[in-house]
Write an enzyme that holds these catalytic residues in place. Structure first.
Site, PDB file in Angstrom:
ATOM      1  N   CYS A  97     -17.485 -75.540 -19.476  1.00 57.78           N
ATOM      2  CA  CYS A  97     -16.619 -75.429 -18.300  1.00 57.78           C
ATOM      3  C   CYS A  97     -15.148 -75.398 -18.703  1.00 57.78           C
ATOM      4  O   CYS A  97     -14.273 -75.337 -17.846  1.00 57.78           O
ATOM      5  CB  CYS A  97     -16.883 -76.581 -17.329  1.00 57.78           C
ATOM      6  N   CYS A 133      -1.372 -76.638  -0.668  1.00 59.46           N
ATOM      7  CA  CYS A 133      -2.498 -77.376  -1.256  1.00 59.46           C
ATOM      8  C   CYS A 133      -2.663 -77.004  -2.723  1.00 59.46           C
ATOM      9  O   CYS A 133      -2.542 -75.835  -3.096  1.00 59.46           O
ATOM     10  CB  CYS A 133      -3.769 -77.039  -0.480  1.00 59.46           C
ATOM     11  N   TYR A 146     -26.128 -83.624 -23.415  1.00 62.17           N
ATOM     12  CA  TYR A 146     -25.182 -83.754 -22.297  1.00 62.17           C
ATOM     13  C   TYR A 146     -25.876 -83.229 -21.032  1.00 62.17           C
ATOM     14  O   TYR A 146     -25.406 -82.338 -20.352  1.00 62.17           O
ATOM     15  CB  TYR A 146     -23.868 -82.998 -22.563  1.00 62.17           C
ATOM     16  N   ASP A 162     -24.391 -78.664 -23.019  1.00 65.29           N
ATOM     17  CA  ASP A 162     -23.578 -78.537 -21.797  1.00 65.29           C
ATOM     18  C   ASP A 162     -22.621 -79.725 -21.738  1.00 65.29           C
ATOM     19  O   ASP A 162     -22.728 -80.596 -20.873  1.00 65.29           O
ATOM     20  CB  ASP A 162     -24.493 -78.498 -20.566  1.00 65.29           C
ATOM     21  N   GLN A 182     -23.933 -79.360  -9.962  1.00 63.79           N
ATOM     22  CA  GLN A 182     -22.986 -78.250  -9.888  1.00 63.79           C
ATOM     23  C   GLN A 182     -22.485 -78.087  -8.457  1.00 63.79           C
ATOM     24  O   GLN A 182     -23.270 -78.140  -7.507  1.00 63.79           O
ATOM     25  CB  GLN A 182     -23.653 -76.960 -10.353  1.00 63.79           C
TER      26      GLN A 182
END
Length: 475
Positions: free
Chosen positions: A428, A77, A335, A401, A301
């Site tokens: 991120c 995977c 954002y 963000d 999230q």
């Protein structure tokens, strides 16, 4: 090293996000899906402008950090990369990768402010220890499973893409990053359509019926939303499937089952039409005392307990934004997604203005603010680059963000021009953050605090939070 040739070497370290670095014959090669300390054989498949990329063929000697993976699908995977090392080692790798990426920004700041520490001492002073996820397994609150086959003309599969493959799918009935309810739903849906001999949507021929299975589950309330995504090329009676799903002995409670129709040729989950087969098209989740209404496509999230750590960190980095208890500050949440951060800051601010380009997310943010009784939140749909020119108010504090690609340079210049005292940047993708930080430092801002927050155990991904303060003049 020559293209097409096979070589051996030892992985020295990992660069973000998943790039094993091997030195061989006086050159540096990048080989993905490796671990530091592994001795490997690899084939060079790209060589351009002095950059060498290779494909892993075999692990000849394991790293001393390797252990048996707890997930039976690991390796085949493509969803996880770090299930075969301890969580402590995962955290160490992620923190070191981000520190390395941000090093040029720290060096720029040291030069600008004539700081006389060594670079490592300076980074240690500002960069705090990584914050782990409160849970390492069964932490996902959203999964997008794909239909396909595990090999050409094989039986129907439902799960994640095979590592390194765009087409093949691994059925992940025992996935470790979701709880038992996801596994039960996946198995039920896969068995149902296997028995019906239903076709899956072929990504090259653009033919077939089954595309994706989207499962979302609130970790605090236990509510589940299930969406079957298909084309309209076939017609199947879905009522028996609904009854089977509702009869599953789940820990949580199904609040809605949807049939989402998508005839796009692109391999994305989107809706041309969504039919509610059972219940409603949303569910509720709780986060740091607030309630959130979440629909099929709402951004939220993916690790609820990890998100609480992340947002507590943001609040801590911002500090007290009200002077002597006065709620007199205007906060820009740029954002803003579904407005989670905006709503967490609203009780201590005069007004919070969120800007987000995805209209559905903005509508969800407005509904959630109303749900939580917050009347000082305003959410605007549009591109940050254009919208901030139209807002009459000037911010006192800015929270950023952005999506993975970071902030458009022109938008970043406008943000700097506000000259607010404090900016907190949540990222991120640390490569984008590293680029944007250098621009912010050039614009008069100084990094005061930085920390990585792990939201994604077992994977290469990590969040980073940085607090920047405005320097009135360079010393």
């Amino acid at each position: 090293m020559k293209k097409g040739q096979i070589y051996e070497g030892t992985v020295e370290h990992l660069d973000f996000p998943n790039k094993g670095i091997v030195h061989c014959e006086g050159e540096t090669a990048v080989i993905k899906n490796t671990l530091p300390g592994q001795r490997i054989s690899f084939m060079v498949n790209k060589k351009r402008k002095g950059k060498v990329e290779g494909r892993l063929l075999e692990v000849l000697e394991q790293s001393e950090d390797e252990k048996e993976s707890t997930c039976p699908h690991f390796g085949a995977c493509g969803g996880c990369n770090y299930q075969n090392i301890s969580y402590e080692k995962q955290l160490e790798i992620k923190e070191n990768q981000v520190r390395k990426l941000l090093k040029p920004a720290f060096e720029k700041q040291m030069l600008l402010y004539k700081i006389n520490f060594s670079i490592e001492e300076y980074i240690d002073e500002i960069f705090e220890d990584i914050k782990p996820s409160p849970v390492q397994f069964s932490y996902r609150n959203k999964m997008e499973f794909s239909f396909g086959d595990e090999y050409k003309d094989g039986p129907l599969a439902l799960g994640m893409h095979k590592r390194g493959s765009f087409y093949d799918i691994v059925s992940v009935r025992d996935c470790c990053i979701v709880d038992d309810d996801y596994k039960a739903v996946l198995s039920c849906v896969l068995d149902y359509f296997t028995e019906k001999n239903a076709s899956y949507f072929h990504r090259i021929r653009h033919e077939g019926y089954l595309r994706h299975l989207l499962v979302r589950k609130a970790q605090k309330t236990g509510e589940l939303l299930i969406a079957l995504v298909t084309t309209t090329q076939e017609t199947h009676d879905l009522e028996p499937l609904v009854m089977q799903l509702l009869s599953l002995p789940l820990q949580g409670k199904i609040t809605g089952i949807l049939h989402t129709k998508n005839d796009s040729v692109a391999d994305v989950i989107q809706s041309d039409e969504t039919v509610i087969l059972y219940g409603q098209d949303y569910f509720y989740e709780k986060l740091l005392g607030l309630q959130f209404k979440i629909s099929q496509f709402s951004f939220f999230q993916t690790n609820t307990f990890g998100a609480e750590v992340l947002y507590e960190t943001v609040r801590n980095f911002l500090g007290d934004i009200s002077d002597e208890g006065k709620r007199d500050k205007i906060v820009f949440d740029l954002y803003s997604g579904t407005g989670t951060i905006a709503q967490l800051l609203a009780p201590v601010a005069k007004k919070v203005i969120g800007v987000e380009i995805v209209e559905e997310a903005v509508e969800a943010a407005r509904q959630n603010a109303a749900l939580n009784g917050l009347e000082n939140c305003v959410f605007i749909a549009g591109d940050v680059l254009k919208v901030i020119d139209e807002i009459e108010e000037k911010p006192d504090v800015i929270v950023l963000d952005p999506p993975r690609d970071g902030i458009h340079p022109k938008a970043l210049k406008k943000i700097i021009d506000y000259q607010v005292d404090r900016i907190v940047y949540i990222s991120c993708k640390p490569t984008s953050l590293a680029r944007d930080l250098e621009i912010l430092i050039d614009g008069g801002y100084r990094m005061e605090r930085a920390v990585t927050v792990d939201q994604f155990p077992g994977t290469v991904h990590v969040e980073t939070v940085v607090k920047l303060s405005l320097e009135t003049q360079h010393s």
